[in-house]
Design a protein around this motif. Structure first.
Motif, PDB file in Angstrom:
ATOM      1  N   ARG A 171    -106.676  37.482  10.727  1.00 45.67           N
ATOM      2  CA  ARG A 171    -107.634  36.976  10.175  1.00 45.67           C
ATOM      3  C   ARG A 171    -108.592  36.973  11.218  1.00 45.67           C
ATOM      4  O   ARG A 171    -110.097  37.329  11.218  1.00 45.67           O
ATOM      5  CB  ARG A 171    -107.264  35.783   9.569  1.00 45.67           C
ATOM      6  CG  ARG A 171    -106.484  35.865   8.253  1.00 45.67           C
ATOM      7  CD  ARG A 171    -106.262  34.737   7.711  1.00 45.67           C
ATOM      8  NE  ARG A 171    -105.496  34.882   6.786  1.00 45.67           N
ATOM      9  CZ  ARG A 171    -103.805  33.954   7.325  1.00 45.67           C
ATOM     10  NH1 ARG A 171    -103.657  33.665   8.431  1.00 45.67           N
ATOM     11  NH2 ARG A 171    -102.945  34.652   6.572  1.00 45.67           N
ATOM     12  N   THR A 209    -101.934  38.545   3.593  1.00 52.49           N
ATOM     13  CA  THR A 209    -101.350  38.007   2.399  1.00 52.49           C
ATOM     14  C   THR A 209     -99.610  38.095   3.118  1.00 52.49           C
ATOM     15  O   THR A 209     -99.135  38.411   3.406  1.00 52.49           O
ATOM     16  CB  THR A 209    -101.010  38.235   1.772  1.00 52.49           C
ATOM     17  OG1 THR A 209    -100.339  39.489   1.219  1.00 52.49           O
ATOM     18  CG2 THR A 209    -102.536  38.120   0.364  1.00 52.49           C
ATOM     19  N   VAL A 211    -101.870  27.578   2.655  1.00 46.68           N
ATOM     20  CA  VAL A 211    -102.219  28.870   3.372  1.00 46.68           C
ATOM     21  C   VAL A 211    -102.437  30.026   2.149  1.00 46.68           C
ATOM     22  O   VAL A 211    -103.374  31.374   2.411  1.00 46.68           O
ATOM     23  CB  VAL A 211    -101.094  29.733   4.232  1.00 46.68           C
ATOM     24  CG1 VAL A 211    -101.856  31.182   4.619  1.00 46.68           C
ATOM     25  CG2 VAL A 211    -100.672  28.737   5.443  1.00 46.68           C
ATOM     26  N   ILE A 267    -105.557  29.720  -0.226  1.00 46.01           N
ATOM     27  CA  ILE A 267    -107.433  30.318   0.407  1.00 46.01           C
ATOM     28  C   ILE A 267    -106.881  31.380   0.613  1.00 46.01           C
ATOM     29  O   ILE A 267    -108.152  32.508   0.254  1.00 46.01           O
ATOM     30  CB  ILE A 267    -107.667  29.722   1.942  1.00 46.01           C
ATOM     31  CG1 ILE A 267    -107.431  28.595   1.993  1.00 46.01           C
ATOM     32  CG2 ILE A 267    -108.893  30.390   2.446  1.00 46.01           C
ATOM     33  CD1 ILE A 267    -106.988  27.687   3.003  1.00 46.01           C
ATOM     34  N   GLU A 268    -105.846  32.506   0.703  1.00 49.28           N
ATOM     35  CA  GLU A 268    -105.823  33.881   1.016  1.00 49.28           C
ATOM     36  C   GLU A 268    -106.564  34.495  -0.662  1.00 49.28           C
ATOM     37  O   GLU A 268    -106.616  34.981  -0.283  1.00 49.28           O
ATOM     38  CB  GLU A 268    -104.502  33.946   1.184  1.00 49.28           C
ATOM     39  CG  GLU A 268    -103.945  34.191   2.804  1.00 49.28           C
ATOM     40  CD  GLU A 268    -102.582  34.198   2.669  1.00 49.28           C
ATOM     41  OE1 GLU A 268    -102.016  34.797   3.971  1.00 49.28           O
ATOM     42  OE2 GLU A 268    -101.828  34.126   2.183  1.00 49.28           O
ATOM     43  N   ASN A 280    -111.144  33.022   6.056  1.00 46.20           N
ATOM     44  CA  ASN A 280    -110.354  33.432   7.366  1.00 46.20           C
ATOM     45  C   ASN A 280    -109.868  32.718   7.774  1.00 46.20           C
ATOM     46  O   ASN A 280    -109.304  32.499   8.714  1.00 46.20           O
ATOM     47  CB  ASN A 280    -110.637  35.241   7.627  1.00 46.20           C
ATOM     48  CG  ASN A 280    -109.961  36.127   6.374  1.00 46.20           C
ATOM     49  OD1 ASN A 280    -109.318  36.304   6.233  1.00 46.20           O
ATOM     50  ND2 ASN A 280    -111.567  36.451   6.105  1.00 46.20           N
ATOM     51  N   ALA A 306    -108.431  29.928   6.485  1.00 43.75           N
ATOM     52  CA  ALA A 306    -106.853  30.375   6.343  1.00 43.75           C
ATOM     53  C   ALA A 306    -105.805  30.540   7.834  1.00 43.75           C
ATOM     54  O   ALA A 306    -104.629  30.345   7.297  1.00 43.75           O
ATOM     55  CB  ALA A 306    -106.629  32.337   5.549  1.00 43.75           C
ATOM     56  N   GLN A 312    -105.260  26.573   8.509  1.00 43.20           N
ATOM     57  CA  GLN A 312    -104.195  25.966   7.995  1.00 43.20           C
ATOM     58  C   GLN A 312    -102.932  26.837   7.985  1.00 43.20           C
ATOM     59  O   GLN A 312    -101.378  26.083   8.315  1.00 43.20           O
ATOM     60  CB  GLN A 312    -103.683  26.482   6.247  1.00 43.20           C
ATOM     61  CG  GLN A 312    -105.213  25.214   5.356  1.00 43.20           C
ATOM     62  CD  GLN A 312    -104.115  23.916   4.901  1.00 43.20           C
ATOM     63  OE1 GLN A 312    -104.245  23.236   5.747  1.00 43.20           O
ATOM     64  NE2 GLN A 312    -104.444  23.661   3.771  1.00 43.20           N
ATOM     65  N   SER A 313    -102.939  28.203   8.566  1.00 38.66           N
ATOM     66  CA  SER A 313    -101.784  29.020   8.895  1.00 38.66           C
ATOM     67  C   SER A 313    -101.057  27.740  10.904  1.00 38.66           C
ATOM     68  O   SER A 313     -99.684  28.102  11.149  1.00 38.66           O
ATOM     69  CB  SER A 313    -102.152  30.049   9.463  1.00 38.66           C
ATOM     70  OG  SER A 313    -102.512  31.122   8.196  1.00 38.66           O
TER      71      SER A 313
END
Length: 250
Positions: free
Chosen positions: A68, A105, A141, A144-145, A223, A226, A229-230
């Motif tokens: 990302r 993903t 996550v 959003i992905e 991204n 994401a 969140q990741s």
């Protein structure tokens, strides 16, 4: 004398009952101790498996985050090209397009502790709670992905078709992009020379596409979200691994 004998028999009977009860209690205690010992052994086996699973989850998550970051970087380069088209090289633009429209993903190993009933074997209450909440933590996550993946496989594909860039981007994707999603990162057998199209739009038309500029902007927003969140999920995994490590030492 009869009363004396009766008293002795009664005391003897009571003594026998007490001894039997003590024997039963001792047997139950030994059985409980043995069951607890078996549970601790089972817990250690489960913890070791969880340690391997969450280490694998961490590696995969960090690879998705790296992908990302590359998407965001390429999207930023594309926006610069839109803002300052002078001196932009078409081949370089196509390469950035190929890099910007990966759709990573996250697919972690899911534990079945709750459904299998093994969660009760975990003694550490904080670890138990984190493991129980894991699936819901991953959802943030994945949502959003999914939004980004739908854009890539829907809107972006249509824009490429309109601009006649499908073949060019595919060729760059297959030969120039890094694919961290491959199980073997060093594998190059996926490479294939698709070639470039003679029907693609010229550079000025590409950099005049409002739709393309819009989805490039979305690439950065989604991204980045994401990855935020990741990062929270990554910290959660590290916390889980630390707790597992501490429990394995006991």
């Amino acid at each position: 004398m009869e009363k004396s004998k009766t008293g002795k028999y009664l005391k003897y009977a009571i003594g026998e009952i007490i001894l039997v009860m003590i024997g039963i209690l001792l047997a139950l205690q030994v059985n409980n101790w043995n069951e607890r010992r078996k549970d601790r052994i089972r817990e250690q086996v489960i913890l070791k498996q969880l340690q391997e699973d969450y280490q694998a989850n961490l590696i995969q998550l960090e690879e998705k985050m790296t992908t990302r970051d590359r998407i965001i970087y390429s999207a930023m380069q594309l926006l610069k090209a839109f803002d300052q088209p002078a001196g932009v090289i078409r081949d370089s633009l196509v390469k950035e397009l190929a890099n910007a429209f990966h759709d990573p993903t996250y697919d972690p190993i899911e534990n079945d502790l709750t459904s299998s009933g093994n969660l009760i074997l975990i003694r550490n209450h904080k670890l138990k709670r984190l493991l129980s909440n894991w699936s819901s933590d991953v959802v943030g996550v994945r949502e959003i992905e999914t939004t980004w993946s739908n854009s890539v496989n829907g809107e972006f594909d249509l824009i490429l078709s309109e601009l006649g860039l499908g073949r060019d981007v595919s060729n760059s994707f297959m030969n120039d992009s890094q694919h961290l999603w491959l199980l073997d990162h060093n594998q190059e057998s996926y490479k294939i020379e698709v070639g470039t199209s003679k029907l693609g739009a010229p550079l000025n038309e590409i950099l005049s596409s409002r739709k393309l500029e819009g989805i490039v902007g979305s690439a950065i927003t989604l991204n980045k979200a994401a990855n935020l969140q990741s990062e929270a999920l990554r910290l959660r995994i590290l916390e889980i691994l630390d707790l597992i490590k501490s429990e394995l030492k006991k």
